[in-house]
Write a protein that holds these residues in place. Structure first.
Motif, PDB file in Angstrom:
ATOM      1  N   ARG A  32      54.076  35.944  30.658  1.00 36.60           N
ATOM      2  CA  ARG A  32      54.875  36.192  31.860  1.00 36.60           C
ATOM      3  C   ARG A  32      55.834  35.036  32.163  1.00 36.60           C
ATOM      4  NH1 ARG A  32      52.520  37.575  36.967  1.00 36.60           N
ATOM      5  NH2 ARG A  32      51.168  35.756  36.766  1.00 36.60           N
ATOM      6  N   GLY A  33      56.009  34.135  31.209  1.00 35.77           N
ATOM      7  CA  GLY A  33      56.928  33.031  31.420  1.00 35.77           C
ATOM      8  C   GLY A  33      56.354  31.958  32.326  1.00 35.77           C
ATOM      9  N   VAL A  34      57.238  31.129  32.856  1.00 35.43           N
ATOM     10  CA  VAL A  34      56.812  30.026  33.722  1.00 35.43           C
ATOM     11  C   VAL A  34      57.971  29.639  34.628  1.00 35.43           C
ATOM     12  CG1 VAL A  34      57.547  28.187  32.124  1.00 35.43           C
ATOM     13  CG2 VAL A  34      55.654  27.780  33.712  1.00 35.43           C
ATOM     14  N   ASP A 167      51.706  18.920  39.692  1.00 32.47           N
ATOM     15  CA  ASP A 167      51.127  20.000  38.889  1.00 32.47           C
ATOM     16  C   ASP A 167      49.898  20.635  39.538  1.00 32.47           C
ATOM     17  OD1 ASP A 167      52.850  20.358  36.815  1.00 32.47           O
ATOM     18  OD2 ASP A 167      51.764  19.151  35.367  1.00 32.47           O
ATOM     19  N   ALA A 168      49.367  20.017  40.577  1.00 30.36           N
ATOM     20  CA  ALA A 168      48.224  20.604  41.282  1.00 30.36           C
ATOM     21  C   ALA A 168      48.647  21.897  41.975  1.00 30.36           C
ATOM     22  CB  ALA A 168      47.677  19.618  42.304  1.00 30.36           C
ATOM     23  N   PHE A 169      47.745  22.850  42.025  1.00 36.12           N
ATOM     24  CA  PHE A 169      47.951  24.153  42.674  1.00 36.12           C
ATOM     25  C   PHE A 169      49.043  24.978  41.996  1.00 36.12           C
ATOM     26  CE2 PHE A 169      46.478  21.228  46.063  1.00 36.12           C
ATOM     27  CZ  PHE A 169      45.225  21.771  46.243  1.00 36.12           C
ATOM     28  N   GLY A 170      49.313  24.680  40.725  1.00 35.67           N
ATOM     29  CA  GLY A 170      50.301  25.443  39.984  1.00 35.67           C
ATOM     30  C   GLY A 170      49.684  26.609  39.247  1.00 35.67           C
ATOM     31  N   THR A 171      50.552  27.407  38.632  1.00 42.47           N
ATOM     32  CA  THR A 171      50.087  28.533  37.833  1.00 42.47           C
ATOM     33  C   THR A 171      51.156  28.933  36.837  1.00 42.47           C
ATOM     34  OG1 THR A 171      49.222  30.802  37.909  1.00 42.47           O
ATOM     35  CG2 THR A 171      50.889  30.234  39.512  1.00 42.47           C
ATOM     36  N   PHE A 172      50.712  29.553  35.746  1.00 42.45           N
ATOM     37  CA  PHE A 172      51.656  30.151  34.812  1.00 42.45           C
ATOM     38  C   PHE A 172      52.315  31.356  35.465  1.00 42.45           C
ATOM     39  CE2 PHE A 172      48.476  28.606  31.473  1.00 42.45           C
ATOM     40  CZ  PHE A 172      49.196  27.449  31.212  1.00 42.45           C
ATOM     41  N   ASP A 182      52.137  34.763  49.295  1.00 42.01           N
ATOM     42  CA  ASP A 182      51.809  35.897  50.162  1.00 42.01           C
ATOM     43  C   ASP A 182      52.759  37.074  49.980  1.00 42.01           C
ATOM     44  OD1 ASP A 182      53.976  35.552  52.596  1.00 42.01           O
ATOM     45  OD2 ASP A 182      53.296  33.616  51.840  1.00 42.01           O
ATOM     46  N   GLU A 183      53.774  36.907  49.129  1.00 38.76           N
ATOM     47  CA  GLU A 183      54.696  38.004  48.847  1.00 38.76           C
ATOM     48  C   GLU A 183      54.288  38.786  47.597  1.00 38.76           C
ATOM     49  OE1 GLU A 183      58.915  36.237  50.577  1.00 38.76           O
ATOM     50  OE2 GLU A 183      58.339  35.721  48.526  1.00 38.76           O
ATOM     51  N   VAL A 184      53.231  38.336  46.933  1.00 33.54           N
ATOM     52  CA  VAL A 184      52.746  39.016  45.723  1.00 33.54           C
ATOM     53  C   VAL A 184      51.256  39.302  45.888  1.00 33.54           C
ATOM     54  CG1 VAL A 184      54.464  37.887  44.265  1.00 33.54           C
ATOM     55  CG2 VAL A 184      52.219  36.822  44.548  1.00 33.54           C
ATOM     56  N   ASP A 185      50.724  40.138  45.018  1.00 30.21           N
ATOM     57  CA  ASP A 185      49.280  40.406  45.004  1.00 30.21           C
ATOM     58  C   ASP A 185      48.629  39.306  44.168  1.00 30.21           C
ATOM     59  OD1 ASP A 185      46.720  41.343  44.957  1.00 30.21           O
ATOM     60  OD2 ASP A 185      47.220  43.337  44.172  1.00 30.21           O
ATOM     61  N   PHE A 186      48.493  38.127  44.769  1.00 29.77           N
ATOM     62  CA  PHE A 186      48.104  36.957  43.998  1.00 29.77           C
ATOM     63  C   PHE A 186      46.714  37.093  43.392  1.00 29.77           C
ATOM     64  CE2 PHE A 186      46.677  32.741  43.006  1.00 29.77           C
ATOM     65  CZ  PHE A 186      47.816  32.111  42.524  1.00 29.77           C
ATOM     66  N   GLU A 187      45.767  37.568  44.182  1.00 30.63           N
ATOM     67  CA  GLU A 187      44.379  37.616  43.698  1.00 30.63           C
ATOM     68  C   GLU A 187      44.236  38.505  42.471  1.00 30.63           C
ATOM     69  OE1 GLU A 187      39.808  38.164  45.359  1.00 30.63           O
ATOM     70  OE2 GLU A 187      41.515  38.483  46.707  1.00 30.63           O
ATOM     71  N   HIS A 188      44.986  39.601  42.419  1.00 27.43           N
ATOM     72  CA  HIS A 188      44.826  40.541  41.318  1.00 27.43           C
ATOM     73  C   HIS A 188      45.843  40.335  40.199  1.00 27.43           C
ATOM     74  CE1 HIS A 188      42.885  42.681  44.757  1.00 27.43           C
ATOM     75  NE2 HIS A 188      41.969  42.853  43.837  1.00 27.43           N
ATOM     76  N   GLU A 189      47.009  39.760  40.509  1.00 32.57           N
ATOM     77  CA  GLU A 189      48.061  39.650  39.506  1.00 32.57           C
ATOM     78  C   GLU A 189      48.332  38.215  39.056  1.00 32.57           C
ATOM     79  OE1 GLU A 189      51.530  41.616  41.001  1.00 32.57           O
ATOM     80  OE2 GLU A 189      50.542  43.570  41.150  1.00 32.57           O
ATOM     81  N   TRP A 190      47.880  37.231  39.824  1.00 35.65           N
ATOM     82  CA  TRP A 190      48.208  35.845  39.517  1.00 35.65           C
ATOM     83  C   TRP A 190      46.997  34.936  39.341  1.00 35.65           C
ATOM     84  CZ3 TRP A 190      53.079  33.387  39.076  1.00 35.65           C
ATOM     85  CH2 TRP A 190      54.185  34.212  39.283  1.00 35.65           C
ATOM     86  N   LEU A 191      45.855  35.293  39.899  1.00 33.82           N
ATOM     87  CA  LEU A 191      44.714  34.377  39.909  1.00 33.82           C
ATOM     88  C   LEU A 191      44.237  34.032  38.504  1.00 33.82           C
ATOM     89  CD1 LEU A 191      42.687  32.737  41.528  1.00 33.82           C
ATOM     90  CD2 LEU A 191      41.237  34.780  41.678  1.00 33.82           C
ATOM     91  N   ASP A 192      44.220  35.000  37.591  1.00 29.13           N
ATOM     92  CA  ASP A 192      43.775  34.706  36.228  1.00 29.13           C
ATOM     93  C   ASP A 192      44.675  33.657  35.579  1.00 29.13           C
ATOM     94  OD1 ASP A 192      41.671  36.442  36.435  1.00 29.13           O
ATOM     95  OD2 ASP A 192      42.603  38.064  35.297  1.00 29.13           O
ATOM     96  N   ASP A 193      45.981  33.767  35.812  1.00 29.74           N
ATOM     97  CA  ASP A 193      46.903  32.773  35.262  1.00 29.74           C
ATOM     98  C   ASP A 193      46.741  31.424  35.951  1.00 29.74           C
ATOM     99  OD1 ASP A 193      48.232  33.741  33.058  1.00 29.74           O
ATOM    100  OD2 ASP A 193      49.804  34.729  34.202  1.00 29.74           O
ATOM    101  N   ALA A 194      46.415  31.436  37.240  1.00 24.95           N
ATOM    102  CA  ALA A 194      46.173  30.177  37.950  1.00 24.95           C
ATOM    103  C   ALA A 194      44.937  29.486  37.403  1.00 24.95           C
ATOM    104  CB  ALA A 194      46.014  30.432  39.454  1.00 24.95           C
ATOM    105  N   ARG A 195      43.887  30.260  37.155  1.00 30.78           N
ATOM    106  CA  ARG A 195      42.656  29.697  36.592  1.00 30.78           C
ATOM    107  C   ARG A 195      42.907  29.173  35.179  1.00 30.78           C
ATOM    108  NH1 ARG A 195      40.237  33.941  36.411  1.00 30.78           N
ATOM    109  NH2 ARG A 195      39.255  33.965  38.467  1.00 30.78           N
ATOM    110  N   ARG A 196      43.630  29.935  34.384  1.00 29.69           N
ATOM    111  CA  ARG A 196      43.904  29.503  33.015  1.00 29.69           C
ATOM    112  C   ARG A 196      44.774  28.249  33.013  1.00 29.69           C
ATOM    113  NH1 ARG A 196      47.397  31.077  28.575  1.00 29.69           N
ATOM    114  NH2 ARG A 196      48.581  32.412  29.985  1.00 29.69           N
TER     115      ARG A 196
END
Length: 397
Positions: A32-34, A167-172, A182-196
């Motif tokens: 999904r880029g960066v 770099d803290a609190f960043g995500t791919f 809060d403008e995206v569905d972060f928990e379902h669409e972004w959290l996995d990339d944040a954890r990775r």
């Protein structure tokens, strides 16, 4: 055409996204880029918070020229010297020859190693908790060494209560107009990339991250502006808690993770049998991955997420099948710890993978092997059902 956004008083997002890059740091897949985030504050003095990778320099320069609107650039705060955040300093000091580079002593050292221009002549060196006033805004610098480089610091604006978190609190993931979490569905669409992103890049430095979180807890934070990914202005405590869990190597989610390698399908068959028996025992959220096909960065993030992990691998050249060996060594390098594991090995003319897996896992902190290794000679047989059942019971317990 400029692509900027006002995010607070006198404060603008001037970063850019890259969807062409295939590998972040030339190692982590980013389908999904960066985004490369940078922030510009227009006050009596103008101040830029970090810059971007050279790949998006054209868009970035257009953005800052638009927001500056003919004014010069007085300061650049260098929270992190990694090239994806300082790729355009040559262009900036050429365009704004009087600009001051704000950073700590280690920052100035690293900049001098990367660039040919006279860094020292432009340096504004700060120490822990020093402040810089630009008019209405006062910026305070808090050091966060080894999150994830030794020079890293974060910057706090007392007027807007924004924490520029490096770099803290960043995500791919590239940003698509919606630059706030809060403008995206972060928990379902972004959290996995944040954890990775966290586990692979910062995961080794849990102690240092916890120290940084402790410092941040004393600040009144209205917004977190990271260098990658969405900006946080709501549910900040929820995202900070996620990082506390990851930094503490705590289990984030119930369930069982099964990671296997299989040359001809026999080890995979055994892994599938274990998954089926776990399901019969009422275990939910069973996740399976083939380590030969799945990039190690995804597997490492999943291992951080779950508390119970089954590793199944064949013997190869009297050792451990390389994809599994690479994963386990990667986990060790990232200080993975405090988990319960079970092992399955397979071999035809020798059984060696189980012993090798044990050696690596037992060298890690707090890794508990819950059952004897189940050994498969070429393929699993019905006569081994009791061995597999014992392994499954141990995992359930």
């Amino acid at each position: 055409m400029q692509l900027t956004k006002r995010i607070a008083e006198d404060t603008y997002y001037v970063g850019a996204s890259d969807r062409r890059l295939a590998l972040f740091e030339n190692i982590y897949p980013i389908e999904r880029g960066v985004s490369y985030n940078s922030y510009l504050v227009i006050d009596e003095k103008t101040i830029l918070l970090d810059t971007v990778d050279h790949s998006v320099s054209r868009q970035f320069m257009e953005n800052i020229e638009y927001v500056l609107d003919g004014r010069t650039l007085d300061y650049i705060v260098v929270d992190h010297v990694e090239p994806d955040h300082c790729g355009v300093y040559e262009e900036l000091v050429t365009k704004f020859p009087d600009v001051k580079l704000v950073g700590n002593a280690k920052t100035i050292q690293f900049l001098s190693q990367f660039f040919r221009f006279d860094v020292a002549a432009r340096a504004h060196v700060v120490k822990e908790c020093d402040s810089l006033c630009t008019g209405k805004h006062t910026f305070t610098f808090v050091f966060a060494p080894m999150v994830h480089w030794p020079e890293v610091m974060v910057t706090y604006d007392s007027l807007t209560k924004i924490l520029y978190s490096a770099d803290a609190f960043g995500t791919f993931g590239a940003l698509s107009g919606n630059i706030f979490a809060d403008e995206v569905d972060f928990e379902h669409e972004w959290l996995d990339d944040a954890r990775r992103y966290y586990t692979n890049i910062v995961g080794k430095y849990g102690v240092q991250v916890l120290a940084a979180l402790k410092k941040a807890s004393g600040l009144d934070i209205a917004m977190i502006c990271p260098l990658h990914g969405p900006i946080w202005r709501k549910d900040i405590a929820w995202f900070i808690e996620k990082h506390r869990i990851w930094a503490s190597y705590e289990v984030e989610s119930d369930g069982v993770l099964i990671v296997y390698c299989s040359i001809y399908g026999n080890t995979e068959n055994a892994a599938n049998y274990v998954a089926m028996k776990l399901a019969e025992k009422g275990v939910r959220n069973i996740h399976m991955y083939d380590a030969s096909k799945t990039d190690s960065s995804y597997l490492l993030a999943e291992c951080f997420k779950y508390g119970r992990v089954v590793f199944a691998a064949p013997t190869y050249n009297l050792g451990l099948f390389p994809p599994m060996e690479n994963l386990l060594l990667d986990l060790k390098a990232h200080l993975w710890q405090n988990r319960k594991v079970a092992l399955i090995e397979c071999g035809t003319w020798a059984l060696a993978s189980g012993k090798k897996m044990l050696e690596i896992l037992c060298s890690m902190k707090g890794i508990e092997v819950v059952n004897d290794t189940v050994s498969i000679k070429s393929s699993a047989k019905d006569s081994q059902a009791s061995e597999f059942d014992a392994l499954v019971d141990a995992i359930v317990r």
